[in-house]
Motif scaffolding. Structure first.
Motif, PDB file in Angstrom:
ATOM      1  N   ARG A  37     -30.323  -6.493 -10.283  1.00  0.00           N
ATOM      2  CA  ARG A  37     -30.679  -6.130 -11.655  1.00  0.00           C
ATOM      3  C   ARG A  37     -31.851  -5.154 -11.662  1.00  0.00           C
ATOM      4  O   ARG A  37     -31.885  -4.202 -12.434  1.00  0.00           O
ATOM      5  CB  ARG A  37     -31.045  -7.380 -12.469  1.00  0.00           C
ATOM      6  CG  ARG A  37     -29.809  -8.074 -13.052  1.00  0.00           C
ATOM      7  CD  ARG A  37     -30.172  -9.001 -14.190  1.00  0.00           C
ATOM      8  NE  ARG A  37     -30.913 -10.174 -13.737  1.00  0.00           N
ATOM      9  CZ  ARG A  37     -32.165 -10.430 -14.083  1.00  0.00           C
ATOM     10  NH1 ARG A  37     -32.821  -9.602 -14.867  1.00  0.00           N
ATOM     11  NH2 ARG A  37     -32.771 -11.504 -13.638  1.00  0.00           N
ATOM     12  N   PHE A  38     -32.827  -5.393 -10.801  1.00  0.00           N
ATOM     13  CA  PHE A  38     -33.969  -4.485 -10.750  1.00  0.00           C
ATOM     14  C   PHE A  38     -33.546  -3.112 -10.245  1.00  0.00           C
ATOM     15  O   PHE A  38     -34.023  -2.092 -10.719  1.00  0.00           O
ATOM     16  CB  PHE A  38     -35.077  -5.076  -9.865  1.00  0.00           C
ATOM     17  CG  PHE A  38     -35.915  -6.091 -10.581  1.00  0.00           C
ATOM     18  CD1 PHE A  38     -36.697  -5.703 -11.663  1.00  0.00           C
ATOM     19  CD2 PHE A  38     -35.919  -7.416 -10.196  1.00  0.00           C
ATOM     20  CE1 PHE A  38     -37.483  -6.628 -12.337  1.00  0.00           C
ATOM     21  CE2 PHE A  38     -36.694  -8.349 -10.865  1.00  0.00           C
ATOM     22  CZ  PHE A  38     -37.479  -7.958 -11.934  1.00  0.00           C
ATOM     23  N   VAL A  39     -32.616  -3.098  -9.274  1.00  0.00           N
ATOM     24  CA  VAL A  39     -32.142  -1.815  -8.744  1.00  0.00           C
ATOM     25  C   VAL A  39     -31.452  -1.031  -9.852  1.00  0.00           C
ATOM     26  O   VAL A  39     -31.708   0.162 -10.054  1.00  0.00           O
ATOM     27  CB  VAL A  39     -31.189  -2.042  -7.547  1.00  0.00           C
ATOM     28  CG1 VAL A  39     -30.461  -0.755  -7.179  1.00  0.00           C
ATOM     29  CG2 VAL A  39     -31.969  -2.575  -6.351  1.00  0.00           C
ATOM     30  N   GLU A  40     -30.585  -1.724 -10.625  1.00  0.00           N
ATOM     31  CA  GLU A  40     -29.867  -1.042 -11.706  1.00  0.00           C
ATOM     32  C   GLU A  40     -30.837  -0.542 -12.774  1.00  0.00           C
ATOM     33  O   GLU A  40     -30.701   0.570 -13.284  1.00  0.00           O
ATOM     34  CB  GLU A  40     -28.822  -1.982 -12.315  1.00  0.00           C
ATOM     35  CG  GLU A  40     -27.574  -2.089 -11.448  1.00  0.00           C
ATOM     36  CD  GLU A  40     -26.690  -3.251 -11.847  1.00  0.00           C
ATOM     37  OE1 GLU A  40     -26.918  -3.853 -12.926  1.00  0.00           O
ATOM     38  OE2 GLU A  40     -25.769  -3.570 -11.066  1.00  0.00           O
ATOM     39  N   ALA A  42     -33.898   0.276 -12.291  1.00  0.00           N
ATOM     40  CA  ALA A  42     -34.648   1.404 -11.730  1.00  0.00           C
ATOM     41  C   ALA A  42     -33.798   2.671 -11.761  1.00  0.00           C
ATOM     42  O   ALA A  42     -34.302   3.760 -12.057  1.00  0.00           O
ATOM     43  CB  ALA A  42     -35.074   1.073 -10.297  1.00  0.00           C
ATOM     44  N   GLN A  43     -32.478   2.527 -11.476  1.00  0.00           N
ATOM     45  CA  GLN A  43     -31.594   3.699 -11.501  1.00  0.00           C
ATOM     46  C   GLN A  43     -31.491   4.262 -12.915  1.00  0.00           C
ATOM     47  O   GLN A  43     -31.535   5.467 -13.123  1.00  0.00           O
ATOM     48  CB  GLN A  43     -30.199   3.316 -10.983  1.00  0.00           C
ATOM     49  CG  GLN A  43     -30.152   3.174  -9.471  1.00  0.00           C
ATOM     50  CD  GLN A  43     -28.868   2.550  -8.980  1.00  0.00           C
ATOM     51  OE1 GLN A  43     -28.099   1.999  -9.771  1.00  0.00           O
ATOM     52  NE2 GLN A  43     -28.626   2.630  -7.688  1.00  0.00           N
ATOM     53  N   TRP A  44     -31.360   3.360 -13.872  1.00  0.00           N
ATOM     54  CA  TRP A  44     -31.256   3.793 -15.262  1.00  0.00           C
ATOM     55  C   TRP A  44     -32.523   4.522 -15.663  1.00  0.00           C
ATOM     56  O   TRP A  44     -32.497   5.585 -16.276  1.00  0.00           O
ATOM     57  CB  TRP A  44     -31.017   2.579 -16.156  1.00  0.00           C
ATOM     58  CG  TRP A  44     -30.906   2.938 -17.606  1.00  0.00           C
ATOM     59  CD1 TRP A  44     -29.782   3.365 -18.260  1.00  0.00           C
ATOM     60  CD2 TRP A  44     -31.963   2.929 -18.582  1.00  0.00           C
ATOM     61  NE1 TRP A  44     -30.075   3.623 -19.574  1.00  0.00           N
ATOM     62  CE2 TRP A  44     -31.403   3.366 -19.803  1.00  0.00           C
ATOM     63  CE3 TRP A  44     -33.313   2.604 -18.542  1.00  0.00           C
ATOM     64  CZ2 TRP A  44     -32.161   3.473 -20.967  1.00  0.00           C
ATOM     65  CZ3 TRP A  44     -34.060   2.718 -19.702  1.00  0.00           C
ATOM     66  CH2 TRP A  44     -33.478   3.146 -20.902  1.00  0.00           C
ATOM     67  N   GLN A  45     -33.659   3.959 -15.264  1.00  0.00           N
ATOM     68  CA  GLN A  45     -34.952   4.558 -15.595  1.00  0.00           C
ATOM     69  C   GLN A  45     -35.094   5.936 -14.948  1.00  0.00           C
ATOM     70  O   GLN A  45     -35.576   6.875 -15.573  1.00  0.00           O
ATOM     71  CB  GLN A  45     -36.062   3.635 -15.105  1.00  0.00           C
ATOM     72  CG  GLN A  45     -37.373   3.867 -15.808  1.00  0.00           C
ATOM     73  CD  GLN A  45     -38.458   2.947 -15.272  1.00  0.00           C
ATOM     74  OE1 GLN A  45     -38.299   2.313 -14.227  1.00  0.00           O
ATOM     75  NE2 GLN A  45     -39.553   2.876 -15.980  1.00  0.00           N
ATOM     76  N   ALA A  46     -34.618   6.049 -13.687  1.00  0.00           N
ATOM     77  CA  ALA A  46     -34.706   7.335 -12.996  1.00  0.00           C
ATOM     78  C   ALA A  46     -33.869   8.386 -13.717  1.00  0.00           C
ATOM     79  O   ALA A  46     -34.288   9.538 -13.856  1.00  0.00           O
ATOM     80  CB  ALA A  46     -34.238   7.174 -11.549  1.00  0.00           C
ATOM     81  N   ALA A  47     -32.671   7.981 -14.192  1.00  0.00           N
ATOM     82  CA  ALA A  47     -31.811   8.925 -14.914  1.00  0.00           C
ATOM     83  C   ALA A  47     -32.474   9.368 -16.215  1.00  0.00           C
ATOM     84  O   ALA A  47     -32.424  10.540 -16.591  1.00  0.00           O
ATOM     85  CB  ALA A  47     -30.458   8.275 -15.187  1.00  0.00           C
ATOM     86  N   GLN A  48     -33.126   8.419 -16.893  1.00  0.00           N
ATOM     87  CA  GLN A  48     -33.830   8.752 -18.131  1.00  0.00           C
ATOM     88  C   GLN A  48     -34.958   9.746 -17.863  1.00  0.00           C
ATOM     89  O   GLN A  48     -35.116  10.736 -18.576  1.00  0.00           O
ATOM     90  CB  GLN A  48     -34.447   7.478 -18.747  1.00  0.00           C
ATOM     91  CG  GLN A  48     -33.454   6.500 -19.279  1.00  0.00           C
ATOM     92  CD  GLN A  48     -32.742   7.030 -20.501  1.00  0.00           C
ATOM     93  OE1 GLN A  48     -31.581   7.382 -20.424  1.00  0.00           O
ATOM     94  NE2 GLN A  48     -33.441   7.125 -21.615  1.00  0.00           N
ATOM     95  N   GLN A  49     -35.712   9.465 -16.806  1.00  0.00           N
ATOM     96  CA  GLN A  49     -36.849  10.332 -16.480  1.00  0.00           C
ATOM     97  C   GLN A  49     -36.374  11.732 -16.125  1.00  0.00           C
ATOM     98  O   GLN A  49     -36.986  12.728 -16.490  1.00  0.00           O
ATOM     99  CB  GLN A  49     -37.637   9.743 -15.306  1.00  0.00           C
ATOM    100  CG  GLN A  49     -38.551   8.619 -15.742  1.00  0.00           C
ATOM    101  CD  GLN A  49     -39.185   7.898 -14.568  1.00  0.00           C
ATOM    102  OE1 GLN A  49     -38.801   8.120 -13.424  1.00  0.00           O
ATOM    103  NE2 GLN A  49     -40.131   7.023 -14.848  1.00  0.00           N
ATOM    104  N   GLY A 218     -39.498  -3.214  -3.998  1.00  0.00           N
ATOM    105  CA  GLY A 218     -39.254  -3.446  -2.585  1.00  0.00           C
ATOM    106  C   GLY A 218     -38.166  -2.513  -2.088  1.00  0.00           C
ATOM    107  O   GLY A 218     -37.748  -1.594  -2.782  1.00  0.00           O
ATOM    108  N   GLY A 219     -37.686  -2.764  -0.908  1.00  0.00           N
ATOM    109  CA  GLY A 219     -36.616  -1.944  -0.383  1.00  0.00           C
ATOM    110  C   GLY A 219     -36.732  -1.854   1.121  1.00  0.00           C
ATOM    111  O   GLY A 219     -37.579  -2.517   1.730  1.00  0.00           O
ATOM    112  N   PHE A 220     -35.831  -1.050   1.685  1.00  0.00           N
ATOM    113  CA  PHE A 220     -35.867  -0.903   3.134  1.00  0.00           C
ATOM    114  C   PHE A 220     -36.937   0.100   3.534  1.00  0.00           C
ATOM    115  O   PHE A 220     -37.183   1.082   2.831  1.00  0.00           O
ATOM    116  CB  PHE A 220     -34.507  -0.462   3.655  1.00  0.00           C
ATOM    117  CG  PHE A 220     -33.511  -1.577   3.615  1.00  0.00           C
ATOM    118  CD1 PHE A 220     -33.464  -2.512   4.634  1.00  0.00           C
ATOM    119  CD2 PHE A 220     -32.651  -1.714   2.541  1.00  0.00           C
ATOM    120  CE1 PHE A 220     -32.567  -3.563   4.596  1.00  0.00           C
ATOM    121  CE2 PHE A 220     -31.748  -2.762   2.491  1.00  0.00           C
ATOM    122  CZ  PHE A 220     -31.702  -3.687   3.519  1.00  0.00           C
TER     123      PHE A 220
END
Ligand SMILES: [Zn+2]
Length: 245
Positions: A37-40, A42-49, A218-220
């Motif tokens: 959910r956090f990844v999704e 973040a992706q949505w937010q990145a697209a908005q930005q 977080g992430g790799f």
């Protein structure tokens, strides 16, 4: 290094709310679904930005490049914006010479490496330039901590800070006295940036860690515990001049 999410709806909590039959977790959330959910988000937010940035700065294809607009000196230890020079600090975090991941000394060293990658001390670091689709390109700019804080975030184009000791031709310690280096670029015809198949580099294997952090941050993370120790194309300035065209 790994930190598990504490689920908002642990099974025990669900069991204990029998007197409130309507209160049920929306799904049986695990650490992975919470992370998803956090990844999704973040992706949505990145697209908005990105859309906002395009509205403000024009289409992504026209965004300027720091590698072209910065006029400062080009050297692996020098900030290309303000010109401050800062050689990388002596490596104080050394992995023990054991391959046993259960060795507590290895764990301590890896935890310190992760901390240093996530919050590096003040210094001059390499930032990899991305194309208009946010894909990394074989181009870097060196920026001090102050200049990167000032330039990178407001810049419409995406830049990624490279981890320490990353195998990246042109800015490695090995490149400093190599005749193929031109500023922060490797001009060897065999590099991928120059259309070649890539130069063979010798380095201790990297360590992949997964960092769980709050708010999907977080992430790799790939850690390079040791610098590249050999490059097939290297030609030190002191060597006989036979390979240079
Ligand atoms: Zn600077």
């Amino acid at each position: 290094v790994q930190r598990r999410w504490r689920s908002l709806w642990s099974r025990r909590a669900a069991r204990d709310t029998r007197h409130q039959p309507d209160v049920q977790p929306p799904v049986d959330e695990t650490a992975d679904t919470v992370h998803q959910r956090f990844v999704e988000a973040a992706q949505w937010q990145a697209a908005q930005q990105r859309a906002q940035m395009e509205a403000r700065c024009g289409p992504a294809a026209s965004w300027p490049r720091l590698s072209e607009t910065l006029t400062g000196p080009r050297h692996p230890h020098v900030c290309q914006s303000c010109g401050v020079a800062a050689p990388p600090p002596a490596d104080s975090i050394a992995l023990p010479d054991t391959d046993d991941p259960a060795d507590p000394r290895t764990t301590t060293a890896v935890v310190r490496l992760v901390a240093r990658e996530r919050r590096p001390p003040w210094g001059v670091y390499a930032w990899q330039e991305c194309d208009s689709e946010d894909a990394p390109e074989p181009v870097v700019v060196m920026l001090c901590t102050d200049c990167s804080a000032r330039l990178i975030l407001p810049h419409p184009r995406l830049y990624r800070r490279l981890p320490q000791h990353v195998p990246f031709v042109g800015i490695m310690a090995l490149c400093l006295d190599c005749t193929w280096r031109e500023g922060v670029r490797c001009t060897h015809p065999q590099t991928q940036a120059n259309g070649g198949s890539g130069l063979e580099l010798d380095q201790a294997p990297p360590i992949e860690v997964h960092v769980r952090a709050r708010y999907g941050r977080g992430g790799f993370l790939t850690l390079y515990p040791r610098p590249v120790c050999a490059c097939a194309g290297r030609h030190p300035a002191s060597a006989p001049d036979e390979h240079r065209p």
